[in-house]
Design a protein around this motif. Sequence first.
Motif, short mmCIF file in Angstrom:
data_model
loop_
_atom_site.label_atom_id
_atom_site.label_comp_id
_atom_site.label_asym_id
_atom_site.label_seq_id
_atom_site.Cartn_x
_atom_site.Cartn_y
_atom_site.Cartn_z
N ARG A 29 0.70 -0.70 -0.09
CA ARG A 29 0.09 -0.22 -0.43
C ARG A 29 1.17 1.49 0.11
O ARG A 29 1.85 1.26 0.76
CB ARG A 29 -0.98 -0.26 1.22
CG ARG A 29 -1.60 1.66 1.61
CD ARG A 29 -2.82 2.05 0.53
NE ARG A 29 -3.89 0.97 0.68
CZ ARG A 29 -4.82 1.11 -0.20
NH1 ARG A 29 -3.96 1.39 -1.44
NH2 ARG A 29 -5.75 0.40 -0.63
N GLY A 33 -2.38 5.77 1.66
CA GLY A 33 -2.62 4.56 2.16
C GLY A 33 -2.28 4.69 3.52
O GLY A 33 -3.37 3.66 4.36
N GLU A 49 -9.43 0.54 3.27
CA GLU A 49 -7.81 0.26 2.50
C GLU A 49 -7.36 -0.61 1.74
O GLU A 49 -6.57 -1.39 1.05
CB GLU A 49 -7.21 1.70 2.54
CG GLU A 49 -7.38 3.13 2.82
CD GLU A 49 -8.64 3.57 3.59
OE1 GLU A 49 -9.03 4.85 3.18
OE2 GLU A 49 -8.55 2.41 4.65
#
Length: 107
Positions: A29, A33, A49
């Motif tokens: 990520r 994020g 997320e």
Amino acid sequence: MIITTTENVTGYRVTEVKGQVFGVVVRSRGLAGNILAGLRSIFGGEITEYTQLLEEARRHAIDRMVKNAALMNANAIVMMRFDSAEIGQTMSEIVAYGTAVVLEKQG
């Protein structure tokens, strides 16, 4: 391509076992994020997320597994499973694996 978590497929019989097949994806990520997910974790609840990241990674792992099975001239994957692991604090490894086979429709 038929993909199943079971050993047998109703209405079909295995005529050839091609062997083990897998698809691997490692995802990270991005910084934004991770910050957003960190803020959400303070308040509890689902961290969407990361949920989205892992759903996409599983789809990509399945796609890679199917591609590998097709290269083996299989038309199905039986006993399909997922495995996952953390790499460091920001990366996740997702593996889709199973047995590539040739199925033939019965009757």
